[in-house]
Enzyme design. Structure first.
Site, PDB file in Angstrom:
ATOM      1  N   CYS A   2       0.833  -1.189   0.000  1.00  0.00           N
ATOM      2  CA  CYS A   2       0.000   0.000   0.000  1.00  0.00           C
ATOM      3  C   CYS A   2       0.873   1.246   0.000  1.00  0.00           C
ATOM      4  CB  CYS A   2      -0.914   0.009   1.228  1.00  0.00           C
ATOM      5  SG  CYS A   2      -1.829  -1.533   1.480  1.00  0.00           S
ATOM      6  N   ARG A  49      -4.846   1.639  -0.261  1.00  0.00           N
ATOM      7  CA  ARG A  49      -4.805   0.183  -0.125  1.00  0.00           C
ATOM      8  C   ARG A  49      -4.650  -0.545  -1.458  1.00  0.00           C
ATOM      9  NH1 ARG A  49      -9.411  -4.048   2.223  1.00  0.00           N
ATOM     10  NH2 ARG A  49      -7.949  -5.765   2.612  1.00  0.00           N
ATOM     11  N   LEU A  50      -3.683  -1.433  -1.512  1.00  0.00           N
ATOM     12  CA  LEU A  50      -3.569  -2.434  -2.567  1.00  0.00           C
ATOM     13  C   LEU A  50      -3.864  -3.764  -1.892  1.00  0.00           C
ATOM     14  CD1 LEU A  50      -2.770  -3.108  -5.534  1.00  0.00           C
ATOM     15  CD2 LEU A  50      -0.446  -3.482  -4.706  1.00  0.00           C
ATOM     16  N   ALA A  51      -5.053  -4.287  -2.081  1.00  0.00           N
ATOM     17  CA  ALA A  51      -5.516  -5.455  -1.331  1.00  0.00           C
ATOM     18  C   ALA A  51      -4.839  -6.724  -1.841  1.00  0.00           C
ATOM     19  CB  ALA A  51      -7.034  -5.577  -1.445  1.00  0.00           C
ATOM     20  N   GLY A  76       3.202  -3.075   3.393  1.00  0.00           N
ATOM     21  CA  GLY A  76       4.137  -4.189   3.334  1.00  0.00           C
ATOM     22  C   GLY A  76       3.464  -5.528   3.456  1.00  0.00           C
ATOM     23  N   GLU A  77       4.269  -6.529   3.686  1.00  0.00           N
ATOM     24  CA  GLU A  77       3.803  -7.896   3.933  1.00  0.00           C
ATOM     25  C   GLU A  77       4.698  -8.514   4.998  1.00  0.00           C
ATOM     26  OE1 GLU A  77       1.119  -8.927   2.661  1.00  0.00           O
ATOM     27  OE2 GLU A  77       0.858  -7.841   0.763  1.00  0.00           O
ATOM     28  N   ASP A 100      -2.641  -9.530   7.590  1.00  0.00           N
ATOM     29  CA  ASP A 100      -1.396  -9.368   8.342  1.00  0.00           C
ATOM     30  C   ASP A 100      -1.349  -7.990   9.008  1.00  0.00           C
ATOM     31  OD1 ASP A 100      -1.132  -8.151   5.801  1.00  0.00           O
ATOM     32  OD2 ASP A 100       1.053  -8.192   5.932  1.00  0.00           O
ATOM     33  N   GLY A 372      14.351 -11.762  -7.955  1.00  0.00           N
ATOM     34  CA  GLY A 372      15.582 -12.386  -7.460  1.00  0.00           C
ATOM     35  C   GLY A 372      16.554 -11.411  -6.823  1.00  0.00           C
TER      36      GLY A 372
END
Length: 624
Positions: A2, A49-51, A76-77, A100, A372
Site C-alpha cells: 500500500c 490500499r492495494l488489497a 508491506g507484507e 497481516d 531475485g
C-alpha cells in the site's frame, strides 16, 4: 502492499482533512483498491490500499484497536503473520479479520518496538499510541519499503513517497545540493538525505519515535537491526552448508507465496530469478512469468549479450510457466522518462527504465511478482569488486582502494570540474567521509582477507542493495504491483551472513597470490567479470535450473544504452543535455558536461551511466 501518509502539527493545531486527503491523493497509484483517513486533533494518518491478503473490509486502514488506543497505517507484507497471530491468541488477543495488518497492529501494541525483530517481511508503518501520545515510524530491516519524513515549520510530514509532500502549498521545494554531490559521486545516496532539502529517508532497520509531551516534543531515532557479515567461529562441513541453504531457500520462496490474489515471477534468464520461478512453479501450475528483452539491432560489443530472452524462454518451457515478454527499443527510454522520473522521485543505482517496463508488463496480469534481488549481495555475486579490497593493510587502506571503485560516474577531479565553477571549491574529503561512515556500526575485525571481503558484502548490502530496493518499490508501485524478494527472508539472510567466504568465492586464493611484478594486466586477469561468485548458491541451484544457466557469468539487467546514446537516441540526448536552457546548468558547469558528452558521442569513453544520470536529473528538475 500500500501507501501510507500522515502528519503531526507539533504546535497543537488540528489537522485539516483536506491536507491529509491531498497527501494520499498524490500516492493513489500505490493503492488503487481503497483509501482511509483517521484524524485525532493534531495528528492524522492516511492510507491507500492495494488489497493482497484479506480482501474484505476487515483489512481496511488506518486500523484501530477495539479500545481506540492504538492506530496503524502500514505498507508491506509480514510473511510469518499466521505464526505471530497464534502466539498473540495464546496471549489473549482476538482478531476481527485475517489480514497481516491486524497482526502487525496487535504485535506492536503487545510487544512495543521489540515487535520489529519478530517480523519476517517488508514494511513501512506509522503507529500511534493515544494514551502515551507517541508516534512511531518504522522501516523493515533491509529497507525493501521506503518511508520519508520532513519537518516543515511546526509540522512533521511522513509518507511512502516524497510527492505526498511536494504537492502541498506549504511545502518549500528546494534542491539539496550536498545530496546532489553525493549522487554524482556514487550514483546513489548512502546517507538518509534526498535531493529535496529537508526531506529524509528513514534508514533501514530503524524507527523514529515522536513523543508529544505537554511542553516539549522529543524525537528519537534508533537502530533495531543491522547486517553482520563475518566468518563463523567453527565451520561445518561444506555439504552441511549446502543442504541448509537448500532448505532455507525453499522455505523462503514458499513463505512468500501467500496471498489472496494471483502471483507471478520475473524470469530474467539468470540463476536467481530462475531458481525462484522453478520452486514457485512447482507449487502453482501455469505460474505467470515475465521477461523484458532488448532490440539489439544497433548494439555492439558486450551489449550483444544483454538480451536474455532465449534463456528465459528455455526455463519457462522447462518449468511450464505461462510466459510473457516485452522487447524494449531505443525510443522506449525517451517515451517513459517523464513518468519514470516522477515515480522514481530521484535516480539511484543504474539505469532503471527497463525495470519500469518489466513492472508494467507484470501488472497487466498479476498483482504480486517475485524478484531475485538480493542473491548477489548476500552470496558474493560481484567477485571482481571484492577482489580489489582483498589485499589490504588496514581499514584506511581498504577505504583508499574501495572508495575510488565506487565513484561510478566521475572521478574526484571530474566532479570538481563539473561542480566547482558553479559552487566554488568542492572537497572530496566530504564524500570520502560518507563512504567511511557506512561502516560506522560494523564491528567486524579486519585481520584476514576474508574479513575485508565481508566488509565489502556489508557495504554493498547497506548501499547498493538498498538503492535497488528503493528503485524496485517505486517502479512496481507505479503500476499498483507488489514485488516480493525471497532472498531477503530473515532466516536466509542470517545464514548468508555466517556463510564462509570460501564457499561463496572460488578464486580468492589465486587473487591473494597477485604478484605486483607480474607483467600481465592484473585488472584484466583478476578483476574481470566472471562466474567466480555465489559458488554455494550455484551448487544448490543446479538442482533446479539448467547447468548452462548455473555456470553463466553474472550479468545485470542492462539495456544497450552505450550504443543507443550515440546512435538511435543521440538527438534526444543532445536536445535535453546540450540545450542552452537546460535546468542542469543552474548547478553544473556547461563546458565540463559538453566535454564529457563529447567523449561518449565520439566513442572514446563509455559515459552511459553519466548520460543516464544527467537525463534523469534534468527531467527530475522539470517534474519537481
Amino acid at each position: 502492499m500500500c501507501g501510507i501518509a500522515g502528519m503531526v502539527n507539533l504546535d497543537g493545531r488540528p489537522v485539516v482533512r483536506e491536507t491529509l486527503q491531498n497527501m494520499t491523493d498524490a500516492i493513489t497509484h500505490r493503492g488503487p483498491d481503497g483509501e482511509g483517513h483517521w484524524i485525532d486533533g493534531n495528528i492524522g494518518l492516511g492510507h491507500r490500499r492495494l488489497a493482497i491478503i484479506d480482501l474484505s473490509p476487515a483489512g481496511h486502514q488506518p486500523m484501530i484497536t477495539g479500545d481506540g488506543r492504538f492506530v496503524l497505517s502500514y505498507n508491506g507484507e509480514v510473511y510469518n503473520f499466521r505464526e505471530l497471530r497464534k502466539e498473540l491468541e495464546m496471549l489473549g488477543h482476538s482478531f476481527r479479520g485475517n489480514s497481516d495488518s491486524e497482526v502487525v497492529l496487535k504485535s506492536i501494541a503487545h510487544w512495543g518496538n521489540d515487535a520489529f525483530l519478530k517480523f519476517n517481511g517488508m514494511f513501512a508503518l506509522a503507529f500511534w499510541d493515544a494514551k502515551d501520545r507517541k508516534l512511531l515510524l518504522a522501516r523493515d530491516r533491509y529497507g525493501v519499503k521506503p518511508l520519508y519524513y520532513s519537518k516543515q515549520d511546526n509540522t512533521l510530514y511522513f509518507a511512502s513517497e516524497q510527492k505526498a509532500f511536494t504537492g502541498l502549498t506549504s511545502f518549500r521545494k528546494e534542491i539539496n545540493k550536498p545530496a546532489l554531490l553525493e549522487y554524482f559521486t556514487f550514483q546513489n545516496l548512502f546517507t538518509s538525505q534526498t535531493l529535496l532539502k529537508d526531506v529524509e529517508l528513514l534508514k533501514p532497520g530503524h524507527y523514529l519515535e515522536v513523543f508529544l509531551g505537554s511542553s516539549n516534543t522529543v524525537f528519537n531515532i534508533n537502530c533495531y537491526w543491522d547486517y553482520r557479515f563475518r566468518e563463523p567461529e567453527q565451520q561445518k562441513k561444506p555439504q552441511e552448508y549446502l543442504e541448509e541453504l537448500d532448505r532455507l531457500f525453499n522455505q523462503a520462496v514458499k513463505r512468500q507465496l501467500i496471498g489472496d490474489v494471483e502471483l507471478g515471477a520475473y524470469l530474467s534468464g539468470g540463476m536467481d530469478s530462475g531458481s525462484i520461478t522453478a520452486i514457485a512453479a512447482n507449487k502453482f501450475p501455469n505460474l505467470k512469468s515475465f521477461t523484458c528483452g532488448f532490440d539489439l539491432s544497433s548494439a555492439s560489443g558486450i551489449e550483444l549479450a544483454f538480451d536474455e530472452r532465449v534463456n528465459a524462454e528455455a526455463m519457462s518451457a522447462s518449468f511450464k510457466t505461462e510466459h510473457y515478454e516485452m522487447v524494449l527499443k531505443a525510443g522506449d527510454m525517451e517515451r517513459c522518462l517523464p513518468r519514470l522520473a516522477w515515480h522514481l522521485e530521484e535516480p539511484r543505482v543504474g539505469q532503471s527504465y527497463p525495470n519500469y517496463y518489466a513492472a508494467y508488463l507484470a501488472s497487466k496480469f498479476v498483482k504480486v511478482v517475485l524478484s531475485g534481488t538480493g542473491g548477489d549481495e548476500l552470496f558474493g555475486g560481484y567477485p571482481w569488486r571484492y577482489y580489489r579490497a582483498a589485499n589490504c593493510q588496514n581499514f584506511e587502506d581498504y577505504v583508499n582502494q574501495y572508495y575510488g571503485y565506487w565513484q561510478r560516474l566521475l572521478s574526484n577531479t571530474q566532479i570538481k570540474q563539473m561542480f566547482a565553477p558553479v559552487w566554488g571549491d568542492v572537497k572530496d574529503v566530504w564524500t570520502r567521509d560518507i563512504f567511511r561512515d557506512v561502516f560506522a556500526t560494523h564491528d567486524n575485525e579486519l585481520k584476514r582477507p576474508e574479513d575485508y571481503i565481508n566488509h565489502s558484502l556489508y557495504f554493498e548490502a547497506k548501499t547498493f542493495l538498498h538503492g535497488l530496493f528503493v528503485v524496485e518499490d517505486k517502479l512496481s508501485m507505479a503500476h499498483g504491483l507488489e514485488t516480493r524478494v525471497p532472498f531477503m527472508d530473515n532466516d536466509l539472510v542470517d545464514f548468508a551472513m555466517q556463510c564462509p567466504v570460501s564457499l561463496k568465492l572460488n578464486n580468492l586464493s589465486n587473487v591473494l597470490k597477485i604478484n605486483e611484478n607480474d607483467p600481465r594486466d592484473k585488472q584484466g586477469v583478476y578483476f574481470q567479470k566472471t562466474n567466480d561468485g555465489k559458488q554455494i548458491l550455484r551448487d544448490v541451484m543446479r538442482r533446479y535450473i539448467p547447468e548452462d544457466v548455473v555456470k553463466r557469468e553474472k550479468q545485470g539487467f542492462s539495456s544497450p544504452d552505450a550504443s543507443w546514446f550515440k546512435g538511435d537516441s543521440i538527438n534526444f540526448v543532445k536536445m535535453k543535455l546540450l540545450n542552452k536552457n537546460a535546468n542542469i546548468y543552474n548547478f553544473f558547469d556547461r563546458a565540463t558536461i559538453t566535454s564529457l558528452l563529447g567523449e561518449h558521442l565520439q566513442g572514446s569513453q563509455n559515459r552511459r551511466l553519466l548520460i543516464w544520470s544527467l537525463l534523469n536529473i534534468e527531467v527530475w528538475l522539470e517534474s519537481f
